[in-house]
Write a protein that holds these residues in place. Sequence first.
Motif, PDB file in Angstrom:
ATOM      1  N   LEU B 244      13.299  33.613 -18.202  1.00 52.07           N
ATOM      2  CA  LEU B 244      13.606  33.888 -16.802  1.00 52.07           C
ATOM      3  C   LEU B 244      14.005  32.547 -16.191  1.00 52.07           C
ATOM      4  CD1 LEU B 244      11.476  36.046 -14.427  1.00 52.07           C
ATOM      5  CD2 LEU B 244      12.383  33.867 -13.689  1.00 52.07           C
ATOM      6  N   ARG B 245      15.261  32.425 -15.792  1.00 50.67           N
ATOM      7  CA  ARG B 245      15.760  31.117 -15.361  1.00 50.67           C
ATOM      8  C   ARG B 245      15.727  30.906 -13.852  1.00 50.67           C
ATOM      9  NH1 ARG B 245      18.000  28.083 -18.990  1.00 50.67           N
ATOM     10  NH2 ARG B 245      18.279  28.958 -21.051  1.00 50.67           N
ATOM     11  N   GLY B 246      15.812  31.980 -13.092  1.00 52.03           N
ATOM     12  CA  GLY B 246      15.880  31.821 -11.643  1.00 52.03           C
ATOM     13  C   GLY B 246      17.309  31.616 -11.183  1.00 52.03           C
ATOM     14  N   THR B 247      17.500  31.791  -9.872  1.00 55.20           N
ATOM     15  CA  THR B 247      18.841  31.750  -9.297  1.00 55.20           C
ATOM     16  C   THR B 247      19.550  30.442  -9.572  1.00 55.20           C
ATOM     17  OG1 THR B 247      18.193  33.242  -7.547  1.00 55.20           O
ATOM     18  CG2 THR B 247      20.102  31.864  -7.119  1.00 55.20           C
ATOM     19  N   ARG B 248      18.827  29.328  -9.407  1.00 54.77           N
ATOM     20  CA  ARG B 248      19.463  28.026  -9.609  1.00 54.77           C
ATOM     21  C   ARG B 248      19.116  27.428 -10.968  1.00 54.77           C
ATOM     22  NH1 ARG B 248      16.570  25.442  -4.633  1.00 54.77           N
ATOM     23  NH2 ARG B 248      14.950  26.575  -5.739  1.00 54.77           N
ATOM     24  N   GLY B 249      18.307  28.154 -11.760  1.00 55.92           N
ATOM     25  CA  GLY B 249      17.853  27.619 -13.043  1.00 55.92           C
ATOM     26  C   GLY B 249      16.539  26.865 -12.904  1.00 55.92           C
ATOM     27  N   PHE B 250      15.851  26.999 -11.759  1.00 52.60           N
ATOM     28  CA  PHE B 250      14.670  26.186 -11.462  1.00 52.60           C
ATOM     29  C   PHE B 250      13.357  26.948 -11.670  1.00 52.60           C
ATOM     30  CE2 PHE B 250      16.993  23.359  -8.075  1.00 52.60           C
ATOM     31  CZ  PHE B 250      17.923  23.009  -9.039  1.00 52.60           C
ATOM     32  N   ALA B 251      13.398  28.151 -12.213  1.00 53.25           N
ATOM     33  CA  ALA B 251      12.153  28.909 -12.355  1.00 53.25           C
ATOM     34  C   ALA B 251      11.158  28.143 -13.211  1.00 53.25           C
ATOM     35  CB  ALA B 251      12.444  30.276 -12.974  1.00 53.25           C
ATOM     36  N   GLY B 252       9.860  28.411 -13.022  1.00 54.50           N
ATOM     37  CA  GLY B 252       8.819  27.805 -13.847  1.00 54.50           C
ATOM     38  C   GLY B 252       8.225  26.524 -13.287  1.00 54.50           C
TER      39      GLY B 252
END
Lengths: 402, 402
Positions: B244-252
């Motif tokens: 799961l990467r998130g909208t900007r790739g910042f998930a986690g």
Amino acid sequence: MTAPLHETRTPGAGRALPDTQQGMRRRNLARVMHAVSAEGSLSRAAVASRIGLTRAAVSTLVDELIRWGLLEELGPERPGRVGRPGSALAVSGRGPAGIGAEIGVDHLAVCAVDLRGAVRARAVRHSANRGRAPEPVIEELTGLIRRVAADAEREDLWPAGIAVAVPGLVARDGRTVVRAPNLDWHDTDLGVLLPSGWPLTVDNEANFGALAELWLGDGTPRDFLHVSAEIGIGAAVVVDGGLLRGTRGFAGELGHIPVRPDGPACPCGGRGCLEQYAGEEAVSRAAGLEPREDLVGLLAERAEDGDADVRAALRDAGTALGIALTGAVNLLDPETVVLGGALAGLSPWLLPSLETELAERTAGPACPVAVSTLGPQGPLLGAAHSVVRAVLDDPAVVAGRS
Amino acid sequence: MTAPLHETRTPGAGRALPDTQQGMRRRNLARVMHAVSAEGSLSRAAVASRIGLTRAAVSTLVDELIRWGLLEELGPERPGRVGRPGSALAVSGRGPAGIGAEIGVDHLAVCAVDLRGAVRARAVRHSANRGRAPEPVIEELTGLIRRVAADAEREDLWPAGIAVAVPGLVARDGRTVVRAPNLDWHDTDLGVLLPSGWPLTVDNEANFGALAELWLGDGTPRDFLHVSAEIGIGAAVVVDGGLLRGTRGFAGELGHIPVRPDGPACPCGGRGCLEQYAGEEAVSRAAGLEPREDLVGLLAERAEDGDADVRAALRDAGTALGIALTGAVNLLDPETVVLGGALAGLSPWLLPSLETELAERTAGPACPVAVSTLGPQGPLLGAAHSVVRAVLDDPAVVAGRS
């Protein structure tokens, strides 16, 4: 009709279908339905260019969909255009309908939505369900379902399935309510209590609310966190247009994120959970109000009138929401947070402190917070539309019905 | 080779490929590769029964894969079985290889992994990268990459792509380091600095660590939360076998979940974030140690020796991790939490308090916590394997190369 039907990540692509010639044909039938559905009406040629198939291939698919009663011809398009006039197609307003049902703590509601997305029948009943056993509640709900189904049938619609929204955690079997604290239901299999003969899905009200937001909301992105409240605080995580359900189906338990780890004990076993600061009971206590029905309406009314205690209580709830959402946003990086359900109506007094927390605690630009325009209608609409989407996602399931 | 290659949710199904005859053929090529890869060696008939295609269809696909140098024949299976003896197939140990690279705060590492998953070449160099400009770091890394590529080529391998793990947030373009606080890099496009000619992916080290856990770990489920630490604390969310990467790739961004909202200020702008209690600096300060290299090794050594201050500091860090993870588990409902990276080596002293928090704060059974067996090797292996998986997921990308 089990939970995966809600999880189609590529609308119209029906990716869960098997990767065979037959599966490809079914996916293409779905593409045609979604293309026409998205535009309202469309010629065969326009469908072909939109989904990248030949005019001949599309005609074969369209003929099948017309035979099944899912598409209808609107007659020849207006003359004056270049080439042979094509007949415009539209999604049928008869045939399969989605039946949505909602079990609330103080009400029951049922509606029927046609393939075009129009609500065609509806029944709502006040019902004090707190602590009431499942059997009489479901019996009452079944009466409403039968009434709405009969109303729909008078308009040449037939139920393609029933989806039921409940205020609790639902197992991944899509029928068992594992825990609904405000109803006091535990491990209740609604599948054996609801009328048989129709495909059934049971899901958490926050999940259906989020799907309604995704499908019916104005410009809702495909990655968002939907926060809603009835008595408890729930959330649904939407990733790439699909619900994130979690291993057991319990994802989205925002209400039990620790906000102040040494705070008051919570019935969940934790301490200082979000619900201890922003749940309906906590807010009404902080505002000096007695628990009663439609507390949310009363809170909104008092806040509107300038009641300082109520405004302070809502401001503190917004702060707690902002702290919990900072954690959720850090973990998920959604495009937006949507406040739905009862929170939508209280947003004028929650949002300022909530947004302040988010902004102060975020390194970059804070995640924007939007307010749902569907509000408390979301879960019921989401439930009914989930049945409709299942038909659009795999039209072949209704073959032979009409 | 951009980020989506890591996100195949159905191994071997290559669902991102277009839904055409050609796309179906490419997905079936992937299914054959994954079937053989999973078993080590397999006859054509066994492949056919495993992936549900006819023997004839599989033979055509296999011949193609042999021609491309991705599969090889091991010779006839041992006699004595019923029917005509089939020739066993294996994934080739020559041909395409994945080059993984890692930029650490105090080291650089590169390795080459063949299609069978074996590490065939490796280079590691101590390198004090904190605050060093990107150009010299990447120049040094490029030297290592060229050396490993040359070593691999001597064994009949050729680089199918390079994947670089960095300790920071990476944009969804899969090449730009948006923020790597411990390197002091901001908006750094590694695509222009790294050698061209090979497909490139840059990703966060926690993401690659999680993928390594998924692909190489012992019984890792398809839904888990991977928590790791080098200097900061990062996490990766794996859902249904994909990141799961998130909208900007910042998930986690687990390290900035508020643990005590009124706690010490954090450079991120927040207060009381997890890193203020369980980050390397916070723990070493609490343990009375000076910042230095390999602080984790020193902490483990002192804790092993029974140093009471170090043990108390790690116990408190475990408590903070437990509070933050309670929130994450409530939101995501993962099947398990995996402690990786530096946390794996400290787990004997972190786990007791961490698990106590999780258990006390969870209504039902607490989410189990496992310790990674890959530890600090995870990100580098995950990077190299991501290139290998991209070939297995769409073998046609290497057509014409060998």
